[in-house]
Scaffold this active site. Sequence first.
Site, short mmCIF file in Angstrom:
data_model
loop_
_atom_site.label_atom_id
_atom_site.label_comp_id
_atom_site.label_asym_id
_atom_site.label_seq_id
_atom_site.Cartn_x
_atom_site.Cartn_y
_atom_site.Cartn_z
N ASP A 50 0.86 -1.21 0.00
CA ASP A 50 0.00 0.00 0.00
C ASP A 50 0.88 1.25 0.00
OD1 ASP A 50 -3.07 -0.84 1.00
OD2 ASP A 50 -1.53 -2.18 1.76
N THR A 121 -6.85 -4.93 0.68
CA THR A 121 -5.62 -5.19 1.44
C THR A 121 -5.77 -6.43 2.32
OG1 THR A 121 -5.08 -2.83 1.48
CG2 THR A 121 -3.99 -4.21 3.10
#
Length: 307
Positions: A50, A121
């Site tokens: 990320d 995620t």
Amino acid sequence: MASPALLMRVVASAYSVAEKAATIVRNVMAAGDLGIVEKTGANDLQTKADRLVQMSICASLARKFPKVTIIGEEELSSDEVTEELIEDGHCEEILKKTCPAQYTGIKEEELVIWVDPLDGTKEYTEGLLDHVTVLIGIAYGGKAIAGVINQPYYNYEAGADAVLGRTIWGVLGIGAFGFQLTEAPAGKHIIVTTRSHSSTLVNDCISALNPDSVIRVGGAGNKIIQLIEGKASAYVFASPGCKKWDTCAPEAILHAVGGKITDIHGNAFQYNKEVKHMNSAGVLATLRNYDYYASRIPNTVKQSLVP
């Protein structure tokens, strides 16, 4: 020949930037240390991927288009980004497309780019790799007008010879590319919804729609792909939780092929830079037959979700 319009240059660059992002996502996974950090809890995670991907996307696009507003999911310090994270290429195919007339006069400072560096995620950390997408949405006048969705692990179970990953892109008035547009089976009501953010309200809303089946997957980008590839007929999420960077790119691609996405009340999402980030009144999206689903959302659900 006149140089391509700004919008087409931004989309063409975002395409290459998203491909670079996918490489970063795969490299972090292959290296084995995901660097997982909990943000607000166990269902709100951030990984090294990320962080690196957001730095790569934001820095690469800001270098080329310095006056564009770029809003990313992760709150990162603006450390010096290393050159290896910068992608300065673009997709020639996109530059060959004619920019829709209504967008030819756009200036850099009028664009807002919404970035989700790694949508899904939680699924990424659990090895559900096909749920993961990289989202770059482009808004003008508060409206999502173009988007890029990269699936870094598309085909990952298709064997060693398969090409890993794909990039889908779309512009309102041109269409969407990089996938085979397919409608869900006629007469079937297949709902795609959240995998990790379920609640009584989410489930009550789905039950009221009397679906033939329910698919639970991670990532907003992934859910919109289910719609445009005919695996689901509606994406229903009666809860806050989705943010503007989750919906901007998918919305542009869905709208480019004639679909529709709104909140649970039927309100369009706004993407100007001052807007609040949370889509607090949920999500309802379809490729076709939007009104069928919208008309069946219970009032009790609507009353529980304030825009």
